[in-house]
Design a protein around this motif. Structure first.
Motif, PDB file in Angstrom:
ATOM      1  N   LEU A  96      -6.060  27.966   5.728  1.00  0.00           N
ATOM      2  CA  LEU A  96      -7.456  28.053   5.302  1.00  0.00           C
ATOM      3  C   LEU A  96      -8.339  28.413   6.487  1.00  0.00           C
ATOM      4  N   ASP A  97      -9.215  29.366   6.289  1.00  0.00           N
ATOM      5  CA  ASP A  97     -10.236  29.671   7.283  1.00  0.00           C
ATOM      6  C   ASP A  97     -11.504  28.954   6.818  1.00  0.00           C
ATOM      7  N   ILE A 109     -17.663  27.929   3.571  1.00  0.00           N
ATOM      8  CA  ILE A 109     -16.800  28.907   2.913  1.00  0.00           C
ATOM      9  C   ILE A 109     -15.352  28.677   3.332  1.00  0.00           C
ATOM     10  N   THR A 111     -11.683  30.418   3.043  1.00  0.00           N
ATOM     11  CA  THR A 111     -10.927  31.620   2.706  1.00  0.00           C
ATOM     12  C   THR A 111      -9.443  31.273   2.786  1.00  0.00           C
ATOM     13  N   CYS A 112      -8.754  31.476   1.676  1.00  0.00           N
ATOM     14  CA  CYS A 112      -7.337  31.104   1.590  1.00  0.00           C
ATOM     15  C   CYS A 112      -6.437  32.244   2.045  1.00  0.00           C
ATOM     16  N   GLU A 113      -5.190  31.896   2.268  1.00  0.00           N
ATOM     17  CA  GLU A 113      -4.186  32.873   2.686  1.00  0.00           C
ATOM     18  C   GLU A 113      -4.063  34.022   1.684  1.00  0.00           C
ATOM     19  N   ALA A 115      -6.427  35.289   0.020  1.00  0.00           N
ATOM     20  CA  ALA A 115      -7.746  35.933  -0.015  1.00  0.00           C
ATOM     21  C   ALA A 115      -8.705  35.329  -1.033  1.00  0.00           C
ATOM     22  N   THR A 116      -8.304  34.262  -1.705  1.00  0.00           N
ATOM     23  CA  THR A 116      -9.235  33.547  -2.577  1.00  0.00           C
ATOM     24  C   THR A 116     -10.321  32.905  -1.715  1.00  0.00           C
ATOM     25  N   VAL A 117     -11.557  32.936  -2.207  1.00  0.00           N
ATOM     26  CA  VAL A 117     -12.688  32.387  -1.460  1.00  0.00           C
ATOM     27  C   VAL A 117     -13.367  31.297  -2.290  1.00  0.00           C
ATOM     28  N   VAL A 119     -16.758  28.589  -2.067  1.00  0.00           N
ATOM     29  CA  VAL A 119     -17.990  28.240  -1.366  1.00  0.00           C
ATOM     30  C   VAL A 119     -18.506  26.936  -1.960  1.00  0.00           C
ATOM     31  N   LYS A 207      -6.353  29.899  13.344  1.00  0.00           N
ATOM     32  CA  LYS A 207      -7.417  30.119  12.371  1.00  0.00           C
ATOM     33  C   LYS A 207      -8.413  28.964  12.339  1.00  0.00           C
TER      34      LYS A 207
END
Length: 218
Positions: A96-97, A109, A111-113, A115-117, A119, A207
């Motif tokens: 996770l970012d 926010i 951002t998953c591996e 690319a799901t986001v 907020v 990350k």
């Protein structure tokens, strides 16, 4: 004929250990989460968690208690309240970012591996020093919260040498762990060490954003 032994002279076996279990309907919290690791992510969902605490000691103290139930209840309720109606964010995740939303700093926010986001309002989040938002890792975190408030030295002075936590997320699904109490216990050190080495240090995750996780800012 021998005289009958008086009550005062009868040897009473001394127990080697005592155990008290503290549970209350108020030891509960609602938490939203999703488990994520390399190549996998759950959908966002939630659970109604329930906590119970068992104290294992070697003796009863002079006040007649292993530990006053009221003291344990106060600490347990406070820990549950911190987590209630939050989204748990595993700050040490390697998939996770996690960062403030640039256009809205009071939001976070994720951002998953894959690319799901996601907020979320930052005030609705609980940033946990864990890798995965599993019931097992949440239990490790709660152990630190509880021992910090009860006081490790106070527990040891009363002969309490272990704490057993049970945390259920649904009927038939619970984590149970038994952890020794150490005199040198420090919650920050416990979390930074990955709960005594159970987890990797978050510093190894490129990350990871240290602005999110309090213990890693230092």
């Amino acid at each position: 004929m021998s005289e009958e032994a008086s009550p005062a002279s009868i040897a009473i076996p001394r127990p080697t250990a005592f155990s008290v279990v503290v549970f209350s309907e108020s030891f509960k919290f609602n938490l939203a989460h999703f488990v994520a690791y390399r190549g996998f992510r759950e959908r966002l969902h939630g659970h109604n968690y329930r906590l119970s605490i068992e104290l294992l000691g070697s003796r009863i103290s002079s006040d007649g208690y292993v530990m006053d139930f009221g003291d344990v209840k106060t600490v347990a309720r406070a820990a549950c309240k911190q987590l209630n109606e939050r989204v748990v964010v595993p700050s040490k995740s390697d998939v996770l970012d996690i960062r403030p939303l640039p256009t809205k700093p009071d939001h976070t926010i994720l951002t998953c591996e894959d690319a799901t986001v996601f907020v979320f309002p930052t005030s609705d989040c609980f940033f946990a020093p864990i890798m995965h938002s599993t019931v097992e890792e949440i239990s490790l975190m709660m152990y630190g919260m509880i021992v910090e408030q009860l006081g490790a030295s106070k527990l040891l002075e009363r002969g309490i040498h272990k704490i057993k936590l049970k945390l259920s997320e649904a009927p038939g699904q619970e984590s149970s762990m038994e952890i020794p109490v150490t005199n040198a216990f420090d919650r920050s050190t416990w979390e930074k060490s990955g709960f005594g080495g159970t987890l990797k240090c978050c510093e190894s995750f490129v990350k990871f954003d240290p602005s999110i996780c309090g213990p890693c800012k230092e």
